[in-house]
Write a protein that holds these residues in place. Structure first.
Motif, PDB file in Angstrom:
ATOM      1  N   ALA A 264       0.846  -1.177  -0.015  1.00 50.07           N
ATOM      2  CA  ALA A 264       0.136  -0.165  -0.034  1.00 50.07           C
ATOM      3  C   ALA A 264       0.924   1.289   0.157  1.00 50.07           C
ATOM      4  CB  ALA A 264      -0.951  -0.171   1.080  1.00 50.07           C
ATOM      5  N   ASN A 265       1.954   1.293   0.820  1.00 51.84           N
ATOM      6  CA  ASN A 265       3.033   2.455   0.796  1.00 51.84           C
ATOM      7  C   ASN A 265       3.483   2.500  -0.552  1.00 51.84           C
ATOM      8  OD1 ASN A 265       2.541   2.828   3.628  1.00 51.84           O
ATOM      9  ND2 ASN A 265       4.268   1.442   4.075  1.00 51.84           N
ATOM     10  N   ASP A 266       3.723   1.406  -1.162  1.00 50.19           N
ATOM     11  CA  ASP A 266       4.439   1.621  -2.582  1.00 50.19           C
ATOM     12  C   ASP A 266       3.474   2.234  -3.384  1.00 50.19           C
ATOM     13  OD1 ASP A 266       6.861   0.508  -1.520  1.00 50.19           O
ATOM     14  OD2 ASP A 266       6.533  -1.379  -2.512  1.00 50.19           O
ATOM     15  N   TRP A 267       2.217   1.839  -3.410  1.00 52.94           N
ATOM     16  CA  TRP A 267       1.192   2.300  -4.515  1.00 52.94           C
ATOM     17  C   TRP A 267       0.917   3.859  -4.338  1.00 52.94           C
ATOM     18  CZ3 TRP A 267      -3.808   4.084  -2.938  1.00 52.94           C
ATOM     19  CH2 TRP A 267      -4.858   4.273  -3.847  1.00 52.94           C
ATOM     20  N   VAL A 268       1.020   4.323  -2.966  1.00 53.75           N
ATOM     21  CA  VAL A 268       0.840   5.630  -2.670  1.00 53.75           C
ATOM     22  C   VAL A 268       1.978   6.355  -3.299  1.00 53.75           C
ATOM     23  CG1 VAL A 268       0.622   7.630  -0.995  1.00 53.75           C
ATOM     24  CG2 VAL A 268      -0.588   5.499  -0.734  1.00 53.75           C
ATOM     25  N   ARG A 269       3.195   6.067  -3.032  1.00 55.63           N
ATOM     26  CA  ARG A 269       4.444   6.711  -3.521  1.00 55.63           C
ATOM     27  C   ARG A 269       4.520   6.732  -5.037  1.00 55.63           C
ATOM     28  NH1 ARG A 269       7.153   4.757   1.463  1.00 55.63           N
ATOM     29  NH2 ARG A 269       7.324   2.344   0.286  1.00 55.63           N
ATOM     30  N   LYS A 270       4.012   5.808  -5.575  1.00 60.63           N
ATOM     31  CA  LYS A 270       4.088   5.644  -7.265  1.00 60.63           C
ATOM     32  C   LYS A 270       2.950   6.532  -7.880  1.00 60.63           C
ATOM     33  CE  LYS A 270       6.418   1.260  -7.143  1.00 60.63           C
ATOM     34  NZ  LYS A 270       6.311  -0.384  -7.674  1.00 60.63           N
ATOM     35  N   ASN A 271       1.804   6.598  -7.177  1.00 54.28           N
ATOM     36  CA  ASN A 271       0.763   7.266  -7.659  1.00 54.28           C
ATOM     37  C   ASN A 271       0.123   8.189  -6.938  1.00 54.28           C
ATOM     38  OD1 ASN A 271       0.268   5.119 -10.106  1.00 54.28           O
ATOM     39  ND2 ASN A 271       0.599   3.923  -8.029  1.00 54.28           N
ATOM     40  N   PRO A 272       0.934   9.146  -6.328  1.00 57.14           N
ATOM     41  CA  PRO A 272       0.365  10.118  -5.218  1.00 57.14           C
ATOM     42  C   PRO A 272      -0.922  10.912  -5.496  1.00 57.14           C
ATOM     43  CG  PRO A 272       2.477  11.167  -6.163  1.00 57.14           C
ATOM     44  CD  PRO A 272       2.392   9.732  -6.801  1.00 57.14           C
ATOM     45  N   VAL A 273      -1.030  11.501  -6.973  1.00 55.77           N
ATOM     46  CA  VAL A 273      -2.561  12.193  -7.068  1.00 55.77           C
ATOM     47  C   VAL A 273      -3.454  11.174  -7.302  1.00 55.77           C
ATOM     48  CG1 VAL A 273      -3.355  13.476  -8.833  1.00 55.77           C
ATOM     49  CG2 VAL A 273      -1.135  13.803  -8.238  1.00 55.77           C
TER      50      VAL A 273
END
Length: 481
Positions: A264-273
């Motif tokens: 989940a952390n990786d997903w946020v960092r890769k797709n912040p908007v």
């Protein structure tokens, strides 16, 4: 039956096998066991979303749950329970209704201490979700029309905070550091929802709260932040605890949860908007607010590792609460269990010990599309989010405010813009900041943003400039064109 199994619901279904073709059916020996996992979340506490609502909505825990070996005949059922603060999560864990829960630093401390005082109800700290190393995230706000601009202005005033929360701990810490008595404010306990309403209706003079309310209420247009947790210089974080009996019986499940958290952390960092947009959809917290916390260079850093500094912070918090007789003895080392984190990192091919020593966030980068300059110093940069469009990064406060003016002159609406406080080094909404401005040299104008009016006044005097509001700073730059 083991203790954790007594706390889980068991249901057995017998498979029917044909005795022979065309004849009667008989019950076979194959049986499956259902185990319910109670998980306490705080969906509107934005820095916990990757430990809760993101995992839930993206079904990441289901993806990582063990399915072989002793788990081959177990069906896991996830019971997600949402709360608005940490103390109710602890209550659920002590009542054996929740096996995993997430909360802020002070509630984590109380959770651990409470469990240690009740044999058989012990909990363990298994991971961190997000942190700010200086304490930002908690804050105190006043009504936007209030005459108060710093914490000392609230002496003798009616101030609310959710008692037992990380924000409550921040306020107690601020009082003790300054040598103020417990009676410095007329401090009352109010939930975020009640405090928000009372502040909006001017029934209280100030409201202290945790993520995201110190940013959310100003963003919604009726509040102004006058104190940020970063002024305490004491780290703040939200973490995850598990019942010790549950984690001991199902260690692979705890590891699976941590792997889901890391994904989940990786997903946020890769797709912040995209992530901020989905978080708004799932939690009703505006995407612009979610982004200020979890976007690049955001207020909070997503990192599950349990750093020594966080345990020192828990020790400080314990001292604060013990001085007020709000908590008993607490063995921090017995409470922390990093074995599940280490196993999760190992299975994902990552170095846990290296992660423990790093305080790096992901930062802004690239080239400013307006000023045509590289973003060489991310904490001197800014961002502009145009409604219906994307987020653009800019090399400096001057370029950021110029980009805002350019967008609005072109008929576009700016949903939010972000700059960095020149003292506290935290991301702030550009339109809520105060500025130190010196435009005497039109080719090299100086515009420096600050959360606090007193900091902007001091810097303006130091640079031979003047104090300016957001609109005044934008106008000063526009006059140079």
């Amino acid at each position: 039956m083991t203790p954790a199994l007594r706390h889980a619901v068991r249901r057995f279904t017998l498979a029917l096998l044909p005795a022979c073709a065309g004849l009667l059916f008989a019950t076979g020996a194959q049986a499956r066991t259902e185990v319910i996992i109670g998980i306490g979340t705080q969906n509107t506490t934005t820095n916990t979303v990757t430990g809760g609502i993101v995992i839930k909505e993206m079904k990441l825990l289901e993806k990582h749950l063990p399915k072989t070996g002793k788990y081959a005949d177990i069906d896991f059922k996830l019971d997600w329970q949402n709360f608005t603060s940490g103390p109710p999560v602890t209550n659920g864990m002590m009542a054996k209704k929740l096996h995993i829960g997430m909360m802020g630093d002070y509630p984590l401390l109380v959770n651990g201490a409470t469990g240690q005082q009740q044999t058989g109800n012990e909990t363990q700290l298994i991971a961190i979700i997000a942190y700010n190393a200086l304490g930002s995230g908690n804050g105190v706000v006043v009504h936007k029309d209030s005459p108060y601009y710093q914490l000392s202005d609230l002496k003798g005033k009616l101030v609310s905070v959710p008692f037992g929360s990380a924000a409550h701990g921040m306020m107690l810490q601020a009082m003790q550091t300054r040598g103020w008595p417990d009676t410095y404010w007329d401090l009352v306990s109010q939930s975020p929802e009640v405090g928000t309403t009372n502040l909006q209706e001017k029934k209280i003079d100030g409201h202290g709260d945790f993520v995201p309310f110190a940013e959310l209420l100003p963003y919604r247009g009726f509040a102004r932040k006058i104190f940020d947790g970063a002024e305490t210089k004491v780290p703040t974080f939200h973490g995850v605890v598990a019942r010790k009996d549950f984690a001991t019986e199902y260690p692979e499940v705890v590891v699976a949860y941590i792997k889901a958290l890391m994904e989940a952390n990786d997903w946020v960092r890769k797709n912040p908007v995209q992530a901020a947009t989905k978080i708004e959809e799932w939690t009703k917290i505006e995407k612009e607010v979610a982004y200020i916390y979890l976007g690049p260079g955001g207020i909070h850093t997503l990192d599950p590792s349990i750093k020594p500094k966080w345990l020192e912070t828990i020790g400080v918090a314990h001292g604060v609460l013990k001085k007020l007789n709000r908590v008993g003895d607490f063995n921090i080392n017995a409470w922390v269990n990093e074995s599940y984190l280490r196993q999760a990192y190992k299975e994902l091919g990552q170095d846990y010990d290296k992660a423990k020593t790093s305080y790096a966030n992901y930062e802004l980068s690239g080239t400013d599309p307006l000023c045509k300059l590289p973003i060489a110093k991310p904490r001197d940069a800014g961002e502009v989010w145009v409604e219906g469009g994307g987020v653009t990064a800019h090399a400096s406060p001057v370029c950021t405010l110029s980009a805002i003016r350019s967008a609005e002159s072109g008929g576009k609406k700016v949903s939010a813009a972000y700059v960095y406080d020149d003292v506290l080094d935290i991301k702030v909404f550009a339109d809520k900041a105060f500025y130190a401005v010196n435009v005497s040299d039109a080719k090299r104008p100086v515009v420096l943003p600050f959360l606090l009016k007193k900091d902007a006044e001091a810097r303006a005097a130091a640079i031979g400039g003047k104090l300016a509001t957001y609109s005044e700073a934008v106008a000063a730059l526009a006059a140079l064109k």
